[in-house]
Design a protein around this motif. Structure first.
Motif, PDB file in Angstrom:
ATOM      1  N   GLN A   1     -27.874  -8.103  22.564  1.00  0.00           N
ATOM      2  CA  GLN A   1     -28.753  -7.363  23.462  1.00  0.00           C
ATOM      3  C   GLN A   1     -30.112  -7.098  22.811  1.00  0.00           C
ATOM      4  O   GLN A   1     -31.162  -7.216  23.459  1.00  0.00           O
TER       5      GLN A   1
ATOM      6  N   LYS B   1     -32.052 -10.328  22.902  1.00  0.00           N
ATOM      7  CA  LYS B   1     -32.518 -10.605  24.262  1.00  0.00           C
ATOM      8  C   LYS B   1     -33.774  -9.798  24.576  1.00  0.00           C
ATOM      9  O   LYS B   1     -34.749 -10.318  25.120  1.00  0.00           O
ATOM     10  N   GLN B   2     -33.761  -8.527  24.223  1.00  0.00           N
ATOM     11  CA  GLN B   2     -34.922  -7.674  24.469  1.00  0.00           C
ATOM     12  C   GLN B   2     -36.088  -8.044  23.556  1.00  0.00           C
ATOM     13  O   GLN B   2     -37.246  -8.095  23.984  1.00  0.00           O
TER      14      GLN B   2
ATOM     15  N   GLN C   1     -40.258  -9.689  24.351  1.00  0.00           N
ATOM     16  CA  GLN C   1     -41.423  -8.840  24.109  1.00  0.00           C
ATOM     17  C   GLN C   1     -42.459  -9.563  23.236  1.00  0.00           C
ATOM     18  O   GLN C   1     -42.117 -10.481  22.488  1.00  0.00           O
TER      19      GLN C   1
ATOM     20  N   THR D   1     -35.613 -15.810  27.728  1.00  0.00           N
ATOM     21  CA  THR D   1     -35.349 -14.380  27.918  1.00  0.00           C
ATOM     22  C   THR D   1     -36.370 -13.727  28.855  1.00  0.00           C
ATOM     23  O   THR D   1     -36.021 -12.862  29.651  1.00  0.00           O
TER      24      THR D   1
END
Length: 314
Positions: free
Chosen positions: A20, A23-24, A28, A277
């Motif tokens: 997770q 993925k984040q 960004q 992503t």
């Protein structure tokens, strides 16, 4: 400044949290200059190397430094040693020195599993894994965290390591069906939903003609321009994704050799991980063959080390 040991990394990380975070983090903005890999000896049969991988995002600045000495097993030493230095993005002050060897094992396997979230068939049941080295148990556990496999076939050229890996995984996953082979067969490859490769092989591990429609292939073992874990047929039959275009197209024979043969071109790479992503790019139908090639990125090191740092504070 905090020093975070290898054991602390292992004790604090888990795949759901790390996947997770990746993925984040990949979705960004981040700074990821080209990594620097220095050959320490120019002779043909020596591959000793030193590498520096910088990256930064809105929270932290980091640099991983590692040495790679492939012949170290002759001296009862590890082949790879690594440290990750973290600095505050706001003030630039040093935060932590994190064991990079353990972070690398976790982030490498987690990146492959993250790609499989986008690319592996939703109802995948059979995972075929090539390799029995240090990464093997990490890779298999990472993939098991993103799909409900019922069967795992391990293909290991070293039978002793293969049996040790089989015993470890069988104890960790008592309800799972595990099997062990020394080499690939057409029937095993054809029955695979996902094939993951993490070996030191310099030549293709299987015949791409054996692949069935809908298979996802994952390759992370090779970092050399003139070597490859898969053949040209596998590449040309696949929709191709990578962790980093810049790194893969500079280092990986899996794509560079088909390019040199005139069978593939860089513009055929569908997306890199940040694009996957950000834009939720992945498998477009259940019948297509997909390929994910990863050689590692400084951003994944940064995200992994920062997650460990945060977890250790709790």
């Amino acid at each position: 400044m905090q020093i975070i040991t290898r054991q602390e990394v292992a004790d604090n990380l888990n795949y759901p949290s790390l996947i997770q975070a990746l993925k984040q983090g990949f979705a960004q903005p981040a700074g990821t200059p080209t990594r620097q890999v220095f050959e320490l000896d120019n002779s043909h049969n020596n591959h000793d190397a030193f590498a520096v991988l910088p990256a930064w995002n809105a929270d932290v600045i980091g640099v991983k430094a590692f040495t790679y000495f492939p012949d170290n097993n002759q001296y009862d030493k590890a082949s790879l040693y690594s440290k990750i230095m973290l600095f505050s993005r706001q003030f630039g002050e040093p935060l932590a020195l994190v064991d990079g060897t353990e972070v690398t094992l976790w982030r490498t396997s987690a990146v492959s599993a993250l790609a499989a979230e986008y690319l592996a068939p939703k109802h995948a049941e059979h995972l075929v894994f090539f390799g029995s080295g240090n990464l093997a148990s990490y890779m298999i556990n990472a993939h098991l965290s993103v799909r409900n496999y019922s069967k795992v076939s391990i293909i290991a050229r070293n039978p002793e390591k293969g049996h040790l890996l089989l015993d470890l995984l069988s104890s960790q996953h008592p309800g799972m069906e595990f099997s062990l082979y020394q080499e690939a067969t057409a029937s095993v490859i054809a029955s695979a939903d996902v094939i993951s490769c993490a070996t030191g092989s310099h030549t293709p591990l299987f015949n791409g003609e054996w692949l069935s429609d809908g298979t996802h292939i994952d390759c992370i073992g090779n970092h050399h321009k003139d070597c490859r874990e898969i053949d040209t047929t596998t590449v040309t039959k696949s929709r191709v994704f990578v962790d980093s275009r810049a790194n893969v197209l500079n280092e990986a024979g899996e794509l560079l050799l088909p390019i040199s043969e005139g069978k593939f071109s860089p513009d055929k790479v569908v997306a890199e991980l940040s694009e996957m992503t950000k834009n939720n790019l992945g498998r477009s139908n259940e019948n297509e063959i997909t390929l994910f090639k990863s050689v590692g990125t400084a951003l994944s090191d940064l995200i992994g080390a920062k997650l460990v740092y945060d977890l250790v504070q709790k």
